[in-house]
Write a protein that holds these residues in place. Structure first.
Motif, PDB file in Angstrom:
ATOM      1  N   HIS A 174       1.035   4.097  -2.906  1.00  0.00           N
ATOM      2  CA  HIS A 174       0.770   5.495  -2.597  1.00  0.00           C
ATOM      3  C   HIS A 174       1.970   6.363  -2.988  1.00  0.00           C
ATOM      4  CE1 HIS A 174      -1.395   8.323   0.438  1.00  0.00           C
ATOM      5  NE2 HIS A 174      -1.220   8.874  -0.729  1.00  0.00           N
ATOM      6  N   GLU A 193      -6.084   5.713   7.429  1.00  0.00           N
ATOM      7  CA  GLU A 193      -6.217   6.271   6.081  1.00  0.00           C
ATOM      8  C   GLU A 193      -7.305   7.340   6.037  1.00  0.00           C
ATOM      9  OE1 GLU A 193      -7.321   4.860   1.551  1.00  0.00           O
ATOM     10  OE2 GLU A 193      -6.596   3.356   2.960  1.00  0.00           O
ATOM     11  N   GLU A 221       0.839  -1.209   0.000  1.00  0.00           N
ATOM     12  CA  GLU A 221       0.000   0.000   0.000  1.00  0.00           C
ATOM     13  C   GLU A 221       0.870   1.254   0.000  1.00  0.00           C
ATOM     14  OE1 GLU A 221      -2.707  -0.132   3.296  1.00  0.00           O
ATOM     15  OE2 GLU A 221      -3.749  -1.892   2.512  1.00  0.00           O
TER      16      GLU A 221
END
Length: 131
Positions: free
Chosen positions: A27, A89, A23
């Motif tokens: 990102h 998040e 992740e």
């Protein structure tokens, strides 16, 4: 950071679950950053948020530190159940927007620039405090 601070580079190692590394890499790619730059930037942003929350005077209401994080967490959890990563998040989106806006403004004002050679953002002509 003072002008005489040691600016040499040192490695920092940490271990995270594979899905989290993936992740972060995704990102970082979206932001056109190396994973090291992404992690360094997010840690620094988190430290700044933590410092301001712990150094501000205590609040007598349900909004300690004045940053509305408590309200935001309660609102999110009132509507649904979140894992730690999902909740992080959801609440960290604002810091990303603020960081992006700040970096854009600093670049527009020619106070910082992105340098691949230096591994990320750097001040222009050693400008640290805007003088």
């Amino acid at each position: 950071m003072s002008g005489s601070a040691d600016r040499s580079r040192k490695a920092v190692k940490t271990y995270v679950p594979a899905y989290q590394k993936s992740e972060w890499q995704s990102h970082a790619d979206d932001l056109e950053m190396s994973q090291s730059e992404f992690v360094r930037t997010m840690v620094q942003a988190g430290r700044k948020g933590f410092e301001s929350a712990t150094t501000e005077p205590a609040s007598s209401d349900s909004d300690p530190g004045g940053d509305a994080l408590e309200k935001q967490v309660i609102e999110l959890l009132s509507a649904d159940t979140y894992s730690w990563d999902e909740l992080l998040e959801a609440v960290s989106d604002d810091i990303e927007s603020r960081l992006d806006d700040t970096l854009e403004e600093l670049q527009t004002n020619n106070r910082i620039r992105y340098s691949g050679r230096h591994g990320g953002y750097t001040t222009v002509d050693g400008d640290v405090d805007g003088d």
